[in-house]
Design an enzyme around this catalytic site. Structure first.
Site, short mmCIF file in Angstrom:
data_model
loop_
_atom_site.label_atom_id
_atom_site.label_comp_id
_atom_site.label_asym_id
_atom_site.label_seq_id
_atom_site.Cartn_x
_atom_site.Cartn_y
_atom_site.Cartn_z
N HIS A 307 0.85 -1.20 0.00
CA HIS A 307 0.00 0.00 0.00
C HIS A 307 0.88 1.24 0.00
O HIS A 307 1.96 1.25 0.59
CB HIS A 307 -0.89 0.02 1.26
N ASP A 364 -8.01 -4.98 -0.26
CA ASP A 364 -8.49 -5.85 -1.34
C ASP A 364 -8.16 -7.32 -1.13
O ASP A 364 -8.64 -8.17 -1.87
CB ASP A 364 -7.89 -5.38 -2.67
C1 SDX Z 1 -6.09 0.30 -3.06
O1 SDX Z 1 -4.16 4.69 -1.99
C2 SDX Z 1 -5.19 4.14 -1.43
O2 SDX Z 1 -5.66 4.55 -0.38
C3 SDX Z 1 -5.77 2.96 -2.21
C4 SDX Z 1 -6.83 2.14 -1.49
C5 SDX Z 1 -8.10 2.95 -1.25
O3 SDX Z 1 -8.82 2.60 -0.30
O4 SDX Z 1 -8.40 3.85 -2.07
O5 SDX Z 1 -6.32 1.67 -0.26
C6 SDX Z 1 -7.24 0.93 -2.34
O6 SDX Z 1 -5.82 0.65 -4.17
C7 SDX Z 1 -5.28 -0.75 -2.34
C8 SDX Z 1 -4.08 -1.26 -3.19
C9 SDX Z 1 -4.59 -2.35 -4.14
N1 SDX Z 1 -3.52 -2.77 -5.08
C10 SDX Z 1 -2.90 -3.95 -4.99
O7 SDX Z 1 -3.11 -4.77 -4.10
C11 SDX Z 1 -1.93 -4.25 -6.13
C12 SDX Z 1 -0.64 -4.87 -5.56
N2 SDX Z 1 0.05 -3.82 -4.80
C13 SDX Z 1 1.07 -3.07 -5.50
O8 SDX Z 1 1.00 -2.97 -6.85
C14 SDX Z 1 1.58 -1.86 -4.72
O9 SDX Z 1 1.84 -2.29 -3.45
C15 SDX Z 1 0.72 -0.60 -4.67
C16 SDX Z 1 0.30 -0.17 -6.03
C17 SDX Z 1 -0.49 -0.84 -3.83
C18 SDX Z 1 1.56 0.49 -4.03
O10 SDX Z 1 2.59 0.77 -4.89
P1 SDX Z 1 3.74 1.85 -4.52
O11 SDX Z 1 3.44 2.56 -3.26
O12 SDX Z 1 3.98 2.66 -5.76
O13 SDX Z 1 4.96 0.94 -4.19
P2 SDX Z 1 5.95 0.35 -5.28
O14 SDX Z 1 5.18 -0.22 -6.41
O15 SDX Z 1 6.97 1.40 -5.56
O16 SDX Z 1 6.60 -0.87 -4.46
C19 SDX Z 1 7.68 -0.65 -3.58
C20 SDX Z 1 8.46 -1.97 -3.60
C21 SDX Z 1 8.88 -2.37 -5.02
O17 SDX Z 1 10.02 -3.19 -4.87
P3 SDX Z 1 11.52 -2.51 -5.10
O18 SDX Z 1 11.48 -1.81 -6.44
O19 SDX Z 1 11.70 -1.54 -3.94
O20 SDX Z 1 12.46 -3.68 -5.05
O21 SDX Z 1 7.62 -3.04 -3.14
C22 SDX Z 1 7.41 -3.97 -4.19
C23 SDX Z 1 7.76 -3.27 -5.48
O22 SDX Z 1 8.19 -4.21 -6.46
N3 SDX Z 1 5.99 -4.35 -4.16
C24 SDX Z 1 5.53 -5.58 -4.34
C25 SDX Z 1 4.14 -5.47 -4.15
N4 SDX Z 1 3.81 -4.20 -3.88
C26 SDX Z 1 4.96 -3.50 -3.88
N5 SDX Z 1 6.14 -6.74 -4.65
C27 SDX Z 1 5.34 -7.83 -4.77
N6 SDX Z 1 3.99 -7.81 -4.61
C28 SDX Z 1 3.36 -6.65 -4.30
N7 SDX Z 1 2.05 -6.63 -4.15
#
Ligand code: SDX
Length: 428
Positions: A307, A364
């Protein structure tokens, strides 16, 4: 002494005031940055940027705190109702009995949609994703209520648009579903409460009596509360930036529905179930899939994990996880994907990759398991999220307009070609 931040560019010092929120959050007010320094900030995904001041929702990502207008999500989910929470978010205070009764009745009086909406619905093939249908039907209200386009609409006029939005969203949602399954649409039964009315529109069939299961209606009401607002997330920021151009509430929220659809945002609840089913079909080897999620060369991500704000647990995920247990037990549903989800959470929370990146289950991760137990089809999961988020979008749009905030127009750092002379390739 008021706090300030200092920026030094080419040896020259610039000071900017620091604003403090009611929970002690600090923000550097850079409203004059470009004018004073000639420089802009650069912040991909606005990870460090506050776009506004808001009194609606407070969340603390480190402490796993979420409050609507100062009330904790735990208390509201346990004791309130979706319409009462909607009133709280939109108008700032919990309603009196009388206010809630009027609000509920006003909504009941507007659940019908114009018959011509069916002509729009008929244009969508049954293969259409319900989110695309929902966004279109919701925006179509601008055609049926052109007075809503007036950017200087009266308070009473805005109230009517708010009531119409809350009243018709479930009708649009249920009709989008009926279009997907090729069934005739149902009209709203205003003898029922908000969630029961929606469930009956969704599932009633002409030839059969539809019995509302109070467990299902109650679980849906709780889920809608948990999704009702979440400060400046992707879809809410979309509603705000569209609303900042003085676009109508219907077109602003339709834009929010489209932003929510993405798999990184509200579309994740659908992706979680598809992921769990894939893992189940693959033999349930959670270690294998955790390894895939960690592998930078593998596009697989653990959907429902991570998140932008919560770097500890998402309080909603904790409530939904418990509710999933309760609802499945009450309904006598045995869903093996719940066990897989719990195993994934257990393994991931011990794995350094997830611990170091502070990745926890988000809202989610478990919600799809409940939706499926309630009989909601996977393609409708994000539509449920949109139904829940609607009062939050309305509240944020209303706050922006009441605060007379300027049109949103971010800047950029240009990285393209410098000036070059135009030389025609071919003689004309
Ligand atoms: C919602 O913002 C809100 O409030 C949203 C929400 C709401 O109520 O409105 O809470 C609802 O959208 C919840 C999120 C739902 N999405 C997912 O579950 C999709 C999977 N999650 C990711 O794609 C990710 O965690 C996000 C999109 C939620 C957040 O992305 P960020 O903050 O941009 O973080 P990032 O992508 O830069 O990740 C940081 C690191 C990365 O690794 P490094 O480059 O540092 O090595 O964490 C890793 C990412 O690769 N990472 C994951 C991961 N999420 C982040 N690795 C594996 N699986 C994951 N799910």
């Amino acid at each position: 002494m008021a706090k300030s931040a200092e920026i030094i560019i080419d040896g020259k010092s610039y000071k900017f005031p620091i604003v403090e929120g009611s929970e002690g959050e600090l923000g550097i007010d850079i409203g004059n940055l470009l004018e004073e320094t000639g420089a802009v900030t650069l912040d991909f995904g606005y990870k460090n940027t506050g776009a506004t001041k808001s009194a609606i929702t407070f969340l603390d990502g480190d402490k796993g705190i979420l409050r609507y207008r100062g009330y904790s999500i735990e208390e509201l989910a346990a004791k309130s109702s979706f319409l009462e929470v909607s009133y709280l978010l939109i108008f700032g205070e919990l309603p009196t009995q009388e206010q809630l009764k009027k609000f509920t009745n006003d909504i009941k009086n507007h659940t019908m949609v114009h018959e011509d909406i069916k002509k729009i619905l008929d244009g969508f093939p049954s293969t259409s994703h319900p989110m695309g249908v929902l966004a279109s039907l919701f925006c179509a209200q601008t055609a049926f209520y052109p007075e809503s386009l007036d950017p200087n609409r009266s308070v009473e006029g805005v109230y009517l648009s708010i009531i119409r939005s809350l009243a018709k969203m479930p009708t649009f949602a249920a009709w989008a579903y009926k279009n997907a399954v090729g069934h005739p649409v149902n009209y709203p039964d205003n003898t029922l409460d908000y969630c029961s009315r929606f469930l009956k529109m969704m599932f009633a069939l002409p030839a059969e009596h539809y019995e509302i299961d109070p467990v299902v209606a109650d679980a849906l009401d709780k889920l809608l509360i948990l999704h009702a607002d979440h400060e400046q997330n992707c879809s809410t920021s979309t509603v705000r930036i569209v609303g900042s151009s003085k676009a109508s509430i219907y077109s602003s929220i339709s834009a929010g529905i489209n932003a929510l659809w993405g798999p990184l945002h509200g579309g994740a609840n659908q992706e979680v179930i598809l992921m769990l089913e894939q893992i189940k079909k693959d033999g349930g080897d959670t270690d294998k899939w955790i390894a895939k999620a960690k592998d930078k060369n593998d596009p697989f991500r653990l959907m429902g994990f991570g998140h932008r704000v919560y770097k500890n647990f998402d309080p909603r995920a904790k409530i939904i996880k418990k509710a999933a247990d309760d609802v499945l037990a009450k309904l006598g549903v045995n869903d093996p994907t719940l066990e897989i989800a719990m195993k994934l959470e257990e393994v991931a929370l011990k794995d350094p990759y997830f611990v170091e990146r502070r990745l926890y289950p988000n809202v989610d991760f478990y919600s799809g398991i409940i939706y499926r137990a309630l009989g909601i089809p996977v393609d409708m999961f994000t539509v449920m999220f949109a139904m829940g988020r609607l009062p939050g979008w309305i509240a944020q749009w209303k706050e922006l307009r009441e605060n007379k905030e300027p049109i949103g127009r971010p800047r950029q750092i240009y990285t393209g070609k410098n000036l070059r002379e135009y030389v025609p390739i071919t003689k004309r």
